[in-house]
Design a protein around this motif. Structure first.
Motif, short mmCIF file in Angstrom:
data_model
loop_
_atom_site.label_atom_id
_atom_site.label_comp_id
_atom_site.label_asym_id
_atom_site.label_seq_id
_atom_site.Cartn_x
_atom_site.Cartn_y
_atom_site.Cartn_z
N LYS A 198 -5.79 3.15 -4.90
CA LYS A 198 -6.06 1.77 -5.30
C LYS A 198 -5.67 1.55 -6.76
O LYS A 198 -5.10 0.54 -7.14
CB LYS A 198 -7.57 1.49 -5.12
CG LYS A 198 -7.81 0.09 -4.65
CD LYS A 198 -9.23 -0.34 -4.38
CE LYS A 198 -10.32 0.67 -4.33
NZ LYS A 198 -11.64 0.00 -4.30
N SER A 246 -1.92 1.44 -7.14
CA SER A 246 -1.32 0.25 -6.53
C SER A 246 -1.45 -0.98 -7.41
O SER A 246 -0.72 -1.95 -7.24
CB SER A 246 -1.94 -0.03 -5.16
OG SER A 246 -3.28 -0.43 -5.34
N LYS A 275 1.62 -2.54 -11.14
CA LYS A 275 2.81 -3.13 -10.54
C LYS A 275 4.05 -2.97 -11.38
O LYS A 275 5.16 -3.14 -10.91
CB LYS A 275 2.57 -4.63 -10.30
CG LYS A 275 1.33 -4.92 -9.49
CD LYS A 275 1.69 -5.58 -8.18
CE LYS A 275 0.48 -5.90 -7.34
NZ LYS A 275 -0.01 -4.75 -6.59
N VAL A 330 2.03 3.68 -0.43
CA VAL A 330 1.45 2.57 -1.19
C VAL A 330 2.21 2.38 -2.50
O VAL A 330 2.51 1.25 -2.90
CB VAL A 330 -0.06 2.83 -1.47
CG1 VAL A 330 -0.60 1.81 -2.44
CG2 VAL A 330 -0.83 2.82 -0.17
N VAL A 331 2.53 3.47 -3.15
CA VAL A 331 3.33 3.39 -4.38
C VAL A 331 4.64 2.66 -4.09
O VAL A 331 5.05 1.78 -4.83
CB VAL A 331 3.61 4.80 -4.94
CG1 VAL A 331 4.66 4.74 -6.05
CG2 VAL A 331 2.34 5.44 -5.45
N SER A 371 3.99 -0.97 -3.89
CA SER A 371 3.46 -1.68 -5.05
C SER A 371 4.31 -1.58 -6.30
O SER A 371 4.33 -2.50 -7.11
CB SER A 371 2.08 -1.12 -5.42
OG SER A 371 1.34 -0.82 -4.30
#
Lengths: 588, 383
Positions: free
Chosen positions: A318, A321, A324, A342-343, A346
């Motif tokens: 989290k 992410s 940005k 996720v990386v 994001s």
């Protein structure tokens, strides 16, 4: 055999063409690269003089390539110098202690010939307290000291620097081994001293006087980079941040405090004040509950180094992410594939990714596979530099990655187990790595791993037209592999090889190539002494060093030609053979 | 702005800080004209009708005289000083003598430059655009202009022209630069070799190799000619051949094909192949630092800032003269190629017979070091 130029009808150049020295020097000052300056210096006598007299920055990538005095004499106006010592594989423990790379001769020559020196940088060298004392007392306008992966000094030496360098702007200690003499080196900065912009003592093991640090941070209003060591606890970090909200880069040191809500609130408030923070690092045995304290800075972060952070799980993901605008991410493999996915989603501006193994010899409990790298390569269009440790790989994945990201400049894949094949097809990974070099035309650095035959080297040799550094371990089948590399790879500068079945033939066949390279390292290959002797004889401008068991006592001269050579380190030099070799190093 | 009497001041031109210093005891008319120089063109045209415009006379070394509006001339500090301190330039007979390095064509250009920039109302964009076009002249003129601007101490123009010169030099080989600037190839052998000098006094193999490569090139160019000169050079070549045989040892091939490391600069010339700005790349690559042997030390990411060194380490001292091609005798190259093919053929012929595993075991046994342990690729240190 005259000099061709003399016949080219070069009458005295018309007066309008002979630019005065100050004009030349001024023009040279706008040249972007040292290579351009080198070219200018080789044009004619006048330009040679103007260039070398006005050179301000000097990089000596191998401290044994030239004698310090020669360097200082040739470039009398240098203000910033960088010198590197031991070969890269020293980082892996392959270079025994006392190998050499002493900084002292360089410091002495600089003290003599460069009194106006402002910046000094040493990497993988032995820097003693005497060196630091000499630096502190020899250069009245000394501003920047950067020591990377060095050893041989203690906090007493640091005290000399902090006391003596009145104009110090940067004290940057990266991954050095520093002996702790309990000297209060930080206290030696005078109370009137305010010019510090960078302070990095993250590698220091001992305590520092926190009150002194706090006062220092308060009065140095230009402080941009502060990297603390383990000894600074979390709550102190918060109070430092309040004193220096202008920080651009912060290294938090260790934080493994138990969760306390008031400490959390303090941290959160402190970070909220840091509007300029862009780079974050730290050895976080972090309690995940503290991560939200960083949320307010995530948006602004361009660089995140969690390579020593054992934090894992959803909180970590989290946290990342939310970053940005991240351009550089160093993280442990605890992030796992789904974290990297996720990386990928994001961090669209990601340029550099490094994933380190949390447990290199472990049973592979971590779910990091080729999948993570494929995802990131697919979704991060600016990704150009990768260092990736993992347990498994397939050709298909590599081919996909190559197709996704032809803009790689640095690709280092380290499959933990040597000679691991493609786990699906059980084939070698030749096809995968070949795809990488064929697709990434701008590739400058490459590390290969896994099961590889000579064929991959054929591909690398043929396609690696920008390749400057190549690292090979446990790969190849025969001499042909090495031959492909040495006869191809036009711009190769550093080649390091370990545990490969490469022998004498390709080395001798490509001896001249070695003079165009900075250095070659070969350990645990199939070399014999005779070939090294031949090489040394053919190429007088190379230094051929061999290293054998420190226990061996007989001199190398007495050994027969077919004696095996454990480690070979060859580098070009104009200074002749060095005189500071330890017992276990012989110069052939 | 109109101040009479004795006073001294320093005026700062709004554009690029050109300073014009003058002292008291100037005549009123000078002060008046200087004040006018600070006014905008429109203001000037209102209060200064054509007939009252003052001109300055400038004389080049060759005797030619040019006439220029005073406000334009004043933009140049050296001329400004001459006018104010010595009172010269106000008439044809008292023209200001310019330094030798200012030739008439350079002077014209310089005055054009001054005329444009001394107008205060222009935007930065306009000025930049003008500057870009201004330096698009041939190299010879650019050199003359740079020299002239330097002797007139017109700093903004010196910077502009110097940058333009740097752009010409950037990415080129020494030979190319010599061609462009018509410079003599007058480095002594010592100087050429200076970064490569061998203190052990061995034969200067590199120089000979280089000369050999040059010779070969010349020969190729003169292949059609069958005159004596060629014969003579071939004789030289033979002795070089002998030397190369010596270098390359018992009939074995000398350097590999890649021995001809033909200027990395060449690669840089082609913008298509350019990697992005080197310094940025340096920063990233320099990040690879390892935990030292004593585990437990806490380390942070190694910062980048390499003073444009390492990977820009395209060339580094002392090997910056990218001219490191050791020409390889084509005959030897052929031999090497043949050997390689032979080798490959032999390799491929036995390939099906070898099991990967079997070979691995063989290699593994070779690799077990003297102390009986198999070294692992300890990656975790590899920051």
């Amino acid at each position: 055999m005259g000099r061709g130029g003399a016949r080219d009808g070069a009458a005295a150049a018309p007066p309008w063409h002979s630019l005065p020295d100050e004009v030349l020097e001024h023009a040279f000052s706008f040249l972007p690269a040292a290579a351009d300056r080198g070219a200018a210096a080789a044009v004619c006598h006048g330009w040679l003089g103007a260039e070398r007299r006005s050179r301000r920055r000097l990089a000596v990538a191998n401290c044994y390539a030239a004698a310090p005095r020669d360097a200082v004499d040739r470039f009398p106006s240098v203000r910033a110098a960088e010198v590197k010592g031991k070969p890269h594989f020293a980082d892996f423990g392959l270079v025994p202690p006392a190998w050499g790379a002493e900084a002292a001769p360089w410091v002495a020559a600089a003290a003599d010939g460069w009194p106006l020196l402002e910046e000094l940088s040493f990497k993988r060298m032995v820097v003693t307290d005497e060196c630091l004392e000499m630096i502190a007392s020899s250069f009245r306008n000394f501003q920047v000291l950067r020591l990377v992966s060095c050893e041989g000094f203690s906090t007493a030496g640091l005290a000399a620097i902090t006391e003596g360098c009145r104009n110090l702007r940067e004290l940057d200690l990266q991954e050095n081994y520093i002996e702790d003499c309990s000297s209060h080196w930080l206290s030696y900065f005078p109370e009137s001293f305010t010019s510090l912009e960078t302070l990095n003592f993250s590698c220091l093991e001992g305590e520092v006087n926190f009150a002194v640090l706090e006062r220092l941070v308060s009065r140095c209003r230009n402080l941009k980079t502060l990297k603390l060591n383990n000894a600074i606890p979390l709550d102190k970090v918060a109070s430092l941040l309040r004193k220096a909200p202008q920080l651009v880069e912060l290294g938090t040191g260790k934080f493994s405090a138990e969760y306390h809500s008031d400490l959390f609130a303090k941290l959160e408030a402190a970070f909220a004040g840091c509007k300029s923070l862009r780079r974050l690092s730290g050895a976080w045995d972090a309690v995940p509950d503290y991560l939200p304290a960083f949320y307010c800075v995530c948006e602004g972060l361009t660089s995140l180094n969690l390579s020593y952070a054992t934090v894992r799980g959803p909180e970590l993901i989290k946290f990342i992410s939310r970053c940005k605008n991240l351009q550089q991410l160093w993280v442990m493999d605890l992030i796992e594939d789904h974290g990297l996915a996720v990386v990928a989603g994001s961090c669209s501006k990601l340029q550099e990714l490094r994933v380190f193994p949390s447990d290199p010899f472990g049973a592979g409990q971590v779910l990091l596979t080729e999948r993570g790298l494929v995802d990131v390569s697919a979704s991060c269009p600016m990704l150009e530099s990768v260092l990736y440790f993992c347990g498994q790989m397939t050709n298909e994945a590599l081919i996909t990655i190559a197709k996704n990201r032809p803009n790689f400049t640095c690709f280092r894949l380290c499959i933990l187990e040597p000679r691991t094949p493609d786990y699906v097809t059980r084939e070698s990974l030749d096809a995968g790595f070949s795809a990488i070099v064929e697709s990434c035309k701008g590739l400058r650095r490459l590390s290969v791993s896994g099961l590889l035959t000579d064929l991959v080297f054929k591909s690398i040799g043929a396609n690696g037209n920008c390749l400057e550094m190549l690292s090979i371990a446990f790969a190849g089948n025969s001499d042909l592999g090495l031959h492909y590399i040495l006869s191809g790879c036009k711009t190769l500068k550093k080649l390091e090889i370990r545990d490969c079945p490469f022998g004498n033939k390709p080395l001798l066949a490509n001896a001249a190539k070695l003079e165009t390279m900075r250095s070659l390292w070969m350990s645990s290959c199939s070399l014999t002494l005779g070939a090294c002797r031949q090489l040394a004889e053919k190429m007088p401008r190379l230094t051929v060093e061999i290293m054998n068991d420190p226990g061996r006592t007989c001199p190398v001269e007495s050994l027969p030609d077919d004696s095996p050579v454990e480690t070979l380190y060859v580098y070009r030099t104009i200074a002749g053979p060095r005189s500071d070799t330890p017992d276990y190093v012989q110069i052939v | 702005q109109l101040v009479a009497g004795h006073w001294s001041t320093r005026w700062r031109n709004t554009y690029k800080g050109v300073t014009c210093k003058f002292s008291a005891a100037s005549s009123f008319s000078h002060i008046f004209f200087l004040a006018l120089a600070r006014m905008s063109e429109s203001e000037l045209s209102v209060i200064k009708p054509e007939s009252l415009k003052t001109y300055i006379w400038l004389q080049c070394f060759d005797g030619s005289i040019q006439q220029v509006e005073e406000e334009v001339a004043m933009f140049c500090p050296m001329i400004c000083r001459e006018i104010v301190k010595n009172g010269t330039g106000s008439s044809k007979n008292h023209a200001i003598a310019l330094p030798e390095r200012v030739n008439p064509s350079s002077l014209s250009l310089i005055l054009d430059y001054c005329r444009f920039h001394q107008v205060p109302g222009r935007s930065n964009k306009e000025r930049k655009s003008f500057d870009e076009k201004f330096v698009r002249i041939d190299t010879e003129k650019l050199c003359e202009l740079t020299s002239a601007a330097d002797s007139l101490q017109l700093k903004p123009l010196v910077d502009l022209t110097s940058r333009a010169l740097a752009r010409i030099i950037e990415g080129k080989t020494p030979e190319e630069i010599r061609d462009i600037f018509h410079l003599p190839d007058d480095l002594t052998e010592e100087e050429k070799l200076e970064p490569l000098k061998n203190i052990n006094d061995d034969p200067r193999i590199r120089l000979l190799n280089r000369l050999y490569a040059k010779k070969r090139k010349e020969l190729q160019e003169r292949q059609k000619l069958k005159d004596i000169q060629v014969q003579q050079e071939q004789k030289d070549e033979r002795s070089l051949d002998e030397l190369l045989c010596f270098i390359n040892g018992d009939g074995g091939s000398g350097g590999g094909k890649a021995g001809k490391n033909k200027k990395k600069n060449k690669r840089r010339k082609d913008p298509k192949n350019l990697p992005k700005a080197d310094p940025e790349h340096v920063n990233k690559e320099e990040g690879a630092c390892a935990v030292p042997c004593n585990a437990g030390a806490v380390n942070n990411i190694s910062r980048a800032p390499c003073p444009s060194s390492d990977v820009q380490d395209d060339n580094e001292y002392p090997f910056e003269d990218g001219d490191l091609d050791d020409g390889l005798d084509p005959a030897m190259q052929e031999e090497l190629d043949r050997e390689v093919e032979d080798f490959a053929r032999r390799l491929n012929s036995v390939w099906p017979e070898r099991m990967h595993l079997g070979q691995e075991r063989r290699i593994e046994s070779q690799l077990i070091g003297g102390n009986g342990s198999l070294q692992r690729f300890s990656g975790f240190n590899h920051r």
